[in-house]
Design a protein around this motif. Sequence first.
Motif, PDB file in Angstrom:
ATOM      1  N   ILE A   1       0.857  -1.189   0.000  1.00 18.98           N
ATOM      2  CA  ILE A   1       0.000   0.000   0.000  1.00 18.98           C
ATOM      3  C   ILE A   1       0.892   1.238   0.000  1.00 18.98           C
ATOM      4  CG2 ILE A   1      -0.196  -0.020   2.531  1.00 18.98           C
ATOM      5  CD1 ILE A   1      -3.118   0.950   2.175  1.00 18.98           C
ATOM      6  N   TRP A   2       0.390   2.328  -0.556  1.00 12.36           N
ATOM      7  CA  TRP A   2       1.141   3.576  -0.643  1.00 12.36           C
ATOM      8  C   TRP A   2       1.240   4.242   0.733  1.00 12.36           C
ATOM      9  CZ3 TRP A   2      -1.033   8.629  -0.061  1.00 12.36           C
ATOM     10  CH2 TRP A   2      -2.391   8.623   0.288  1.00 12.36           C
ATOM     11  N   HIS A   3       2.285   5.059   0.891  1.00 11.20           N
ATOM     12  CA  HIS A   3       2.478   5.798   2.144  1.00 11.20           C
ATOM     13  C   HIS A   3       2.902   7.232   1.852  1.00 11.20           C
ATOM     14  CE1 HIS A   3       2.382   1.938   4.228  1.00 11.20           C
ATOM     15  NE2 HIS A   3       3.260   1.489   3.344  1.00 11.20           N
ATOM     16  N   PRO A   4       2.193   8.221   2.401  1.00 10.30           N
ATOM     17  CA  PRO A   4       2.666   9.603   2.328  1.00 10.30           C
ATOM     18  C   PRO A   4       3.644   9.851   3.489  1.00 10.30           C
ATOM     19  CG  PRO A   4       0.433   9.544   3.233  1.00 10.30           C
ATOM     20  CD  PRO A   4       0.856   8.117   3.031  1.00 10.30           C
TER      21      PRO A   4
ATOM     22  N   HIS B   1       7.447  10.001   9.595  1.00  9.76           N
ATOM     23  CA  HIS B   1       6.389   8.984   9.664  1.00  9.76           C
ATOM     24  C   HIS B   1       5.454   9.014   8.477  1.00  9.76           C
ATOM     25  CE1 HIS B   1       3.057  11.791  10.904  1.00  9.76           C
ATOM     26  NE2 HIS B   1       4.054  12.495  11.423  1.00  9.76           N
ATOM     27  N   CYS B   2       4.680   7.961   8.390  1.00  9.25           N
ATOM     28  CA  CYS B   2       3.611   7.920   7.394  1.00  9.25           C
ATOM     29  C   CYS B   2       2.475   8.800   7.876  1.00  9.25           C
ATOM     30  CB  CYS B   2       3.119   6.495   7.201  1.00  9.25           C
ATOM     31  SG  CYS B   2       1.737   6.421   6.045  1.00  9.25           S
ATOM     32  N   HIS B   3       1.900   9.614   6.961  1.00  9.14           N
ATOM     33  CA  HIS B   3       0.798  10.487   7.371  1.00  9.14           C
ATOM     34  C   HIS B   3      -0.565   9.830   7.249  1.00  9.14           C
ATOM     35  CE1 HIS B   3      -0.831  14.388   8.582  1.00  9.14           C
ATOM     36  NE2 HIS B   3       0.422  14.674   8.900  1.00  9.14           N
ATOM     37  N   ASN B   4      -0.592   8.534   6.996  1.00  9.75           N
ATOM     38  CA  ASN B   4      -1.823   7.782   7.254  1.00  9.75           C
ATOM     39  C   ASN B   4      -1.851   7.580   8.762  1.00  9.75           C
ATOM     40  OD1 ASN B   4      -3.515   5.493   7.887  1.00  9.75           O
ATOM     41  ND2 ASN B   4      -3.623   5.102   5.681  1.00  9.75           N
ATOM     42  N   VAL B   5      -2.815   8.193   9.446  1.00 15.13           N
ATOM     43  CA  VAL B   5      -2.761   8.221  10.910  1.00 15.13           C
ATOM     44  C   VAL B   5      -2.846   6.805  11.483  1.00 15.13           C
ATOM     45  CG1 VAL B   5      -5.208   8.493  11.498  1.00 15.13           C
ATOM     46  CG2 VAL B   5      -3.468   9.650  12.875  1.00 15.13           C
ATOM     47  N   TYR B   6      -3.484   5.902  10.740  1.00 15.22           N
ATOM     48  CA  TYR B   6      -3.579   4.518  11.229  1.00 15.22           C
ATOM     49  C   TYR B   6      -2.251   3.791  11.070  1.00 15.22           C
ATOM     50  CZ  TYR B   6      -8.322   5.941  11.625  1.00 15.22           C
ATOM     51  OH  TYR B   6      -9.433   6.655  11.997  1.00 15.22           O
ATOM     52  N   HIS B   7      -1.562   4.060   9.976  1.00 13.22           N
ATOM     53  CA  HIS B   7      -0.241   3.456   9.807  1.00 13.22           C
ATOM     54  C   HIS B   7       0.732   3.969  10.872  1.00 13.22           C
ATOM     55  CE1 HIS B   7      -0.867   2.518   5.236  1.00 13.22           C
ATOM     56  NE2 HIS B   7      -1.784   1.986   6.009  1.00 13.22           N
ATOM     57  N   SER B   8       0.723   5.279  11.117  1.00 14.88           N
ATOM     58  CA  SER B   8       1.691   5.798  12.094  1.00 14.88           C
ATOM     59  C   SER B   8       1.343   5.315  13.494  1.00 14.88           C
ATOM     60  CB  SER B   8       1.814   7.322  12.019  1.00 14.88           C
ATOM     61  OG  SER B   8       0.609   7.948  12.346  1.00 14.88           O
TER      62      SER B   8
ATOM     63  N   GLY C   1       2.709   1.890  14.046  1.00 12.98           N
ATOM     64  CA  GLY C   1       4.154   1.678  14.059  1.00 12.98           C
ATOM     65  C   GLY C   1       4.980   2.358  12.994  1.00 12.98           C
ATOM     66  N   MET C   2       4.353   2.963  11.971  1.00 14.03           N
ATOM     67  CA  MET C   2       5.165   3.525  10.887  1.00 14.03           C
ATOM     68  C   MET C   2       5.676   4.910  11.268  1.00 14.03           C
ATOM     69  SD  MET C   2       4.430   3.329   6.832  1.00 14.03           S
ATOM     70  CE  MET C   2       5.096   1.714   6.493  1.00 14.03           C
ATOM     71  N   MET C   3       6.587   4.910  12.225  1.00 15.39           N
ATOM     72  CA  MET C   3       7.084   6.131  12.846  1.00 15.39           C
ATOM     73  C   MET C   3       8.563   5.954  13.145  1.00 15.39           C
ATOM     74  SD  MET C   3       6.578   9.107  14.495  1.00 15.39           S
ATOM     75  CE  MET C   3       4.792   9.282  14.642  1.00 15.39           C
TER      76      MET C   3
HETATM   77 CU    CU Z   1       1.353   4.488   5.444  1.00 14.03          CU
END
Ligand code: CU
Length: 497
Positions: A414-417, A463-470, A473-475
């Motif tokens: 999946i893409w990540h901003p 971090h990823c600016h998908n708040v659910y991804h961050s 753990g995407m931080m």
């Molecule tokens: Cu993401």
Amino acid sequence: MPVPSHPTRRSLLLGTAGTAALLAAGTGTRFRPGAPATLAPVSRAGSAADVAVLLTAAPTTVDLGAREVATWGFGDRVPGPEIRVTAGATVTAHLRNDLPQGTTVHWHGVRIDQRMDGAPGFSQAPVAPGGGFDYRFVVPDPGTYFYHSHVGTQLDRALYGALVVEDPAEPLSYDAEWTVVLDDWIDGTGTDPDAVLTELRGNPRPPQNLRSTLLGGSAGHVAYPHYLINGRAPEAPEVFEEAPGRRVRLRLINAGADTAFRVALGGHRLTVTHTDGFPVLPVRVDTLLIGMGERYDVLVTLDDGVFPLVAAAEGKNARAFAVVRTSTGDAPPASVVVPELDRRVLDLADLTADPSVDPGDEPAREVDLVLRTGGARGTSWTIGTADASDDTSLRVAVAHGERVRLSFTNDSRIWHPVHLHGHTFRVRRPGGGGPRKDTVVVRPRETVTVDLLADNPGEWMLHCHNVYHSELGMMATLGYGDTPPDTIMPGMASEQH
Ligand code: CU
Ligand code: C2O
């Protein structure tokens, strides 16, 4: 042309200088008559150019047009109050927390003093319920920014607003400007963002039916019940009014949590002039994709008629919608076909930073980062090293004054901003050039390389600016020196007022 009645935002203002500045913003933001070509010169702290605002985070009810929802916001409207300030001036924002949990305000994209960054556990502990915090900082760069809560999933409620930093020597000429804030909305619709997070924690695989070629696969996790432009659902859209022939600057901000938007104005082409606040060599396109945390400024010369301004929720078969009106006549329905959405879409490779903001020199060091699914200790997403067995999110150590190249490889489906606090970077195109940004979309199996100058000491979130991804753990962090200072820890003592 009648000016639509937007009630002045209910922000309480502190200080007379701030009152003048913010009242001007509150009444004239979207429909400012006349060209803002002559703006007040940059002035020092304590001058009339400084802005003061009170932001009270509290449970509230907001009207989305389609329905009223109970949520948490900065007042009874979403977005929260727009803050306008001239580059070089000082913003003083007093946060008062009337929420039932801790909160902070992050000034997204601003090259800010680390202590004012609103990064919980890094620059401050969350402000406790009943507490307050004074954010006071200089805004160094003109451009389109926004502010939002940085605690948990609070961003996916109404806790955000635009921050517009005017250029005292604005080189563009235009007749009016409109701030266009995009959002995906679920809070108060029978569920809330924390429930969404709990669900995703159990099952981080994105659903099969939300897919986008433009995003390289999965578009997101959440089919939201509503998509909003300036807090309005398509059923009761925002109406922007101007005279035909006028040139308008649109400041597009994606304040969503899990949705990229494909934006087009029916019957018009868009001239892209800025991304993430910084100027680019102008490019004409029909449509552009904007990820969470990104901003684009575009110029349009308005035709005569009534036009749909559409932000299609990419890969989600739904849209946000507003109306641009330059003459009488019926507004198009929200479902109107907008052929521009399928025409020429802006590509990152189309963008070159204006030479005035190109940081120049080549970095001596490259750091490879990999965006992954999975991870230890209950995380679902990580930003790690190239070593796949190393599944912890990491700290990138830099030296003050160093130029560093970061390369982000997306090894997930999946893409990540990807967003960096406290700095901007130049996205590197093969062959040189590339825009200056603070948030960049990285698609599956893609590598995006950015160059930055480490000129703002501190510990900064990456971090990823998908708040659910961050949140899952995407931080990672970018910090100065070999080890983080020991004040950097979750739950460090907060400055309470
Ligand atoms: Cu993401
Ligand atoms: Cu708008 Cu750490 O983000």
